[in-house]
Design a protein around this motif. Sequence first.
Motif, PDB file in Angstrom:
ATOM      1  N   MET A 163     -12.199 -23.114   5.214  1.00  0.00           N
ATOM      2  CA  MET A 163     -11.025 -22.549   5.892  1.00  0.00           C
ATOM      3  C   MET A 163     -11.464 -21.790   7.142  1.00  0.00           C
ATOM      4  O   MET A 163     -12.261 -20.857   7.032  1.00  0.00           O
ATOM      5  N   THR A 164     -10.983 -22.212   8.253  1.00  0.00           N
ATOM      6  CA  THR A 164     -11.403 -21.502   9.464  1.00  0.00           C
ATOM      7  C   THR A 164     -10.449 -20.370   9.826  1.00  0.00           C
ATOM      8  O   THR A 164     -10.835 -19.440  10.506  1.00  0.00           O
ATOM      9  N   GLU A 165      -9.228 -20.477   9.360  1.00  0.00           N
ATOM     10  CA  GLU A 165      -8.249 -19.447   9.720  1.00  0.00           C
ATOM     11  C   GLU A 165      -8.707 -18.081   9.208  1.00  0.00           C
ATOM     12  O   GLU A 165      -9.372 -17.969   8.183  1.00  0.00           O
ATOM     13  N   THR A 166      -8.347 -17.054   9.939  1.00  0.00           N
ATOM     14  CA  THR A 166      -8.696 -15.723   9.456  1.00  0.00           C
ATOM     15  C   THR A 166      -7.457 -15.074   8.873  1.00  0.00           C
ATOM     16  O   THR A 166      -6.343 -15.315   9.320  1.00  0.00           O
ATOM     17  N   ARG A 167      -7.693 -14.278   7.873  1.00  0.00           N
ATOM     18  CA  ARG A 167      -6.579 -13.656   7.185  1.00  0.00           C
ATOM     19  C   ARG A 167      -5.888 -12.650   8.093  1.00  0.00           C
ATOM     20  O   ARG A 167      -6.507 -11.964   8.878  1.00  0.00           O
ATOM     21  N   ASP A 168      -4.584 -12.601   7.936  1.00  0.00           N
ATOM     22  CA  ASP A 168      -3.776 -11.623   8.650  1.00  0.00           C
ATOM     23  C   ASP A 168      -4.293 -10.205   8.306  1.00  0.00           C
ATOM     24  O   ASP A 168      -4.769  -9.983   7.213  1.00  0.00           O
ATOM     25  N   ARG A 169      -4.213  -9.291   9.254  1.00  0.00           N
ATOM     26  CA  ARG A 169      -4.752  -7.941   9.023  1.00  0.00           C
ATOM     27  C   ARG A 169      -3.756  -6.863   9.373  1.00  0.00           C
ATOM     28  O   ARG A 169      -2.956  -7.013  10.291  1.00  0.00           O
ATOM     29  N   TRP A 170      -3.893  -5.721   8.684  1.00  0.00           N
ATOM     30  CA  TRP A 170      -3.153  -4.530   9.095  1.00  0.00           C
ATOM     31  C   TRP A 170      -3.609  -4.141  10.487  1.00  0.00           C
ATOM     32  O   TRP A 170      -4.771  -4.312  10.837  1.00  0.00           O
ATOM     33  N   HIS A 171      -2.693  -3.551  11.204  1.00  0.00           N
ATOM     34  CA  HIS A 171      -3.023  -3.109  12.538  1.00  0.00           C
ATOM     35  C   HIS A 171      -4.073  -2.001  12.500  1.00  0.00           C
ATOM     36  O   HIS A 171      -4.981  -1.946  13.313  1.00  0.00           O
ATOM     37  N   SER A 172      -3.938  -1.097  11.541  1.00  0.00           N
ATOM     38  CA  SER A 172      -4.892   0.007  11.422  1.00  0.00           C
ATOM     39  C   SER A 172      -4.844   0.524   9.998  1.00  0.00           C
ATOM     40  O   SER A 172      -3.982   0.133   9.216  1.00  0.00           O
ATOM     41  N   ARG A 173      -5.768   1.433   9.705  1.00  0.00           N
ATOM     42  CA  ARG A 173      -5.758   2.023   8.374  1.00  0.00           C
ATOM     43  C   ARG A 173      -4.450   2.776   8.149  1.00  0.00           C
ATOM     44  O   ARG A 173      -3.855   2.733   7.073  1.00  0.00           O
ATOM     45  N   THR A 174      -3.991   3.467   9.188  1.00  0.00           N
ATOM     46  CA  THR A 174      -2.738   4.214   9.063  1.00  0.00           C
ATOM     47  C   THR A 174      -1.590   3.287   8.690  1.00  0.00           C
ATOM     48  O   THR A 174      -0.761   3.634   7.854  1.00  0.00           O
ATOM     49  N   SER A 175      -1.541   2.110   9.306  1.00  0.00           N
ATOM     50  CA  SER A 175      -0.402   1.250   8.978  1.00  0.00           C
ATOM     51  C   SER A 175      -0.482   0.751   7.547  1.00  0.00           C
ATOM     52  O   SER A 175       0.543   0.606   6.883  1.00  0.00           O
ATOM     53  N   PHE A 176      -1.701   0.526   7.057  1.00  0.00           N
ATOM     54  CA  PHE A 176      -1.819   0.146   5.642  1.00  0.00           C
ATOM     55  C   PHE A 176      -1.296   1.273   4.747  1.00  0.00           C
ATOM     56  O   PHE A 176      -0.488   1.038   3.833  1.00  0.00           O
ATOM     57  N   ILE A 177      -1.732   2.491   5.019  1.00  0.00           N
ATOM     58  CA  ILE A 177      -1.310   3.614   4.170  1.00  0.00           C
ATOM     59  C   ILE A 177       0.200   3.822   4.281  1.00  0.00           C
ATOM     60  O   ILE A 177       0.891   4.038   3.278  1.00  0.00           O
ATOM     61  N   MET A 178       0.706   3.695   5.492  1.00  0.00           N
ATOM     62  CA  MET A 178       2.155   3.833   5.683  1.00  0.00           C
ATOM     63  C   MET A 178       2.911   2.785   4.871  1.00  0.00           C
ATOM     64  O   MET A 178       3.916   3.080   4.241  1.00  0.00           O
ATOM     65  N   ALA A 179       2.416   1.549   4.906  1.00  0.00           N
ATOM     66  CA  ALA A 179       3.100   0.479   4.170  1.00  0.00           C
ATOM     67  C   ALA A 179       3.041   0.741   2.671  1.00  0.00           C
ATOM     68  O   ALA A 179       4.017   0.525   1.951  1.00  0.00           O
ATOM     69  N   ALA A 180       1.886   1.227   2.204  1.00  0.00           N
ATOM     70  CA  ALA A 180       1.754   1.533   0.774  1.00  0.00           C
ATOM     71  C   ALA A 180       2.715   2.659   0.398  1.00  0.00           C
ATOM     72  O   ALA A 180       3.404   2.596  -0.631  1.00  0.00           O
ATOM     73  N   ILE A 181       2.783   3.674   1.236  1.00  0.00           N
ATOM     74  CA  ILE A 181       3.720   4.767   0.969  1.00  0.00           C
ATOM     75  C   ILE A 181       5.149   4.235   1.018  1.00  0.00           C
ATOM     76  O   ILE A 181       5.986   4.583   0.189  1.00  0.00           O
ATOM     77  N   GLY A 182       5.414   3.357   1.982  1.00  0.00           N
ATOM     78  CA  GLY A 182       6.763   2.806   2.117  1.00  0.00           C
ATOM     79  C   GLY A 182       7.193   2.038   0.877  1.00  0.00           C
ATOM     80  O   GLY A 182       8.358   2.110   0.469  1.00  0.00           O
ATOM     81  N   SER A 183       6.262   1.335   0.274  1.00  0.00           N
ATOM     82  CA  SER A 183       6.618   0.610  -0.944  1.00  0.00           C
ATOM     83  C   SER A 183       6.826   1.577  -2.103  1.00  0.00           C
ATOM     84  O   SER A 183       7.744   1.418  -2.896  1.00  0.00           O
ATOM     85  N   ALA A 184       6.006   2.598  -2.174  1.00  0.00           N
ATOM     86  CA  ALA A 184       6.132   3.559  -3.284  1.00  0.00           C
ATOM     87  C   ALA A 184       7.367   4.444  -3.130  1.00  0.00           C
ATOM     88  O   ALA A 184       8.143   4.628  -4.063  1.00  0.00           O
ATOM     89  N   VAL A 185       7.533   5.004  -1.946  1.00  0.00           N
ATOM     90  CA  VAL A 185       8.664   5.903  -1.741  1.00  0.00           C
ATOM     91  C   VAL A 185       9.914   5.056  -1.598  1.00  0.00           C
ATOM     92  O   VAL A 185      10.050   4.271  -0.672  1.00  0.00           O
ATOM     93  N   GLY A 186      10.798   5.199  -2.556  1.00  0.00           N
ATOM     94  CA  GLY A 186      12.019   4.402  -2.506  1.00  0.00           C
ATOM     95  C   GLY A 186      13.159   5.208  -3.086  1.00  0.00           C
ATOM     96  O   GLY A 186      13.086   6.439  -3.162  1.00  0.00           O
ATOM     97  N   LEU A 187      14.181   4.494  -3.512  1.00  0.00           N
ATOM     98  CA  LEU A 187      15.330   5.190  -4.077  1.00  0.00           C
ATOM     99  C   LEU A 187      14.954   6.002  -5.302  1.00  0.00           C
ATOM    100  O   LEU A 187      15.549   7.038  -5.573  1.00  0.00           O
ATOM    101  N   GLY A 188      13.936   5.518  -6.027  1.00  0.00           N
ATOM    102  CA  GLY A 188      13.506   6.228  -7.229  1.00  0.00           C
ATOM    103  C   GLY A 188      13.129   7.674  -6.959  1.00  0.00           C
ATOM    104  O   GLY A 188      13.366   8.548  -7.794  1.00  0.00           O
ATOM    105  N   ASN A 189      12.554   7.931  -5.803  1.00  0.00           N
ATOM    106  CA  ASN A 189      12.156   9.312  -5.492  1.00  0.00           C
ATOM    107  C   ASN A 189      13.364  10.218  -5.354  1.00  0.00           C
ATOM    108  O   ASN A 189      13.302  11.402  -5.621  1.00  0.00           O
ATOM    109  N   VAL A 190      14.456   9.650  -4.902  1.00  0.00           N
ATOM    110  CA  VAL A 190      15.647  10.464  -4.665  1.00  0.00           C
ATOM    111  C   VAL A 190      16.551  10.480  -5.888  1.00  0.00           C
ATOM    112  O   VAL A 190      17.039  11.521  -6.290  1.00  0.00           O
TER     113      VAL A 190
END
Length: 492
Positions: free
Chosen positions: A1-28
């Motif tokens: 496979m020559t294609e390269t895997r899609d990547r997060w823009h930065s570490r911050t965006s990964f953490i933000m996305a992880a927080i975004g998935s965790a923080v949801g209606l359940g928190n409220v």
Amino acid sequence: MTETRDRWHSRTSFIMAAIGSAVGLGNVWRFPYVAYSSGGGAFLIPYFVALFTAGIPMLILEMGIGQRIQKGAPLAFGAIRKPLQWFGWWAAGLSAGIVIYYSTILAWSWVYLWHSLTLPWGDKPEAFFVQNVLQRSTGPGELGWPVLSLVIGMAITWLSIYLILRKGVRNVSKVVMVTVPLPLLLLVILLIRGLTLPGAMDGIRFYLTPDFSKLTDIRIWLRAYGQIFFSLSLASGVMIGYGSYLGKKAEITNSAFITGLANCGTSFFAGFVVFSMLGYLAKVQGLPVADVTESGTGLAFVAFPTAISQLPALNSLFGLIFFVALLTLGIDSAFALQEAFTTGFYDKWHIPPQKLAAIFVLIAFPVSLLFVTKGGFYWFDIVDKWICDFGLVISGFIQCLAVGFLYPVQDFRDYLNAQSEIRIGRWWIWALRYITPAILLVILAGNLSKEITEGYAGYPRWATLVGGWGTLLFWLILGYLLWKRRNSSDHL
Ligand code: TRP
């Protein structure tokens, strides 16, 4: 496979996305209620114990396994043992199942966002929700047609998900920079409004007054684990999929700590927003706070709208703020769920994200309309109950044992420690192998015995059999078929 895997823009965006998935209606709508009914301030003790003994260890596991193997849940588990790919598809399938019904909440929120302009519920918010918005039938057997306004809400929801996911993880990196901080900012505005209203302090006292005697009740501890588990979006393949888009050298453990703490901090903070408003509502209605307290849909679509229309000024504005907060809280959980499932197809058959997003939405949108029919609310309730109380608990159990015993965990720990900011000790392995599975097993046994003896919420058996067990079985079968289907490179 020559294609390269899609990547997060930065570490911050990964953490933000992880927080975004965790923080949801359940928190409220879940945490504040669970906390108040489980010992108030004293609940923070089992809650944080659960966070450190199960929540964060599992987050590290999920992010770490995805990152190390560079695959979403199906192929990541398949790399541990071939037949585990079946389990991986099942777990990811649960995610797909969740997003299909979770979208319903977003559809309701769109409709309420629209209604915020005129606040038409008056002094009968409950009747408005049930009769006007849901147009709810008498039971799950009476399905009826989809309700038009909710169909429009659904369509907007799926269109948003499609537009966000079609350009892959790079685009998600950008989107979460808005959908994660924005609801927090809106909640701060609501908090300031709430705290300056009469009765707010009574509400907060109600939320936090500690009842230490509850700590001797084992059920409170199980509830804390259950809440942590749900709140961190564990066992659904989401964090594995997200982890797989990290680079080979990425930091894991500290990111997991940050995600876990940010999520639980948000929950604790949301409790102030909710209970300051409920305290005010109790005051204007001359009732004790306990009588206006609700959770789930009752909180978001009945109690809050009531409080909003009782505000002294700017009611529509606060309505808009509240429902935009719900929508932005929910949307990043929704696309995370879809991504957890579709990542498996990208990994196995190299189907590009654009195509996957389109195909998924074209299938999921019509199916989700089931939940906005007149009887849809009941099916929403049943599917939610079974996926969360049985599906995810079973999935978490298998996941811990699979990684704990079938994967070289010692070596995995060294690997994580070598490239992470926080070194994890042997406790991590104990948490995965023994503590978390044992607790999940007890939770599962409790849920099962309750279901067998009492049923659920008075629904007829056939309905829970079809909607509850049927859903879990459906994904088990589909998971099997996907596992058995040959991959595009014809090996592995
Ligand atoms: N954590 C989400 C919340 O608190 C709900 C949830 C559970 C979830 N499992 C998930 C969201 C998986 C996304 C993915 O509202």
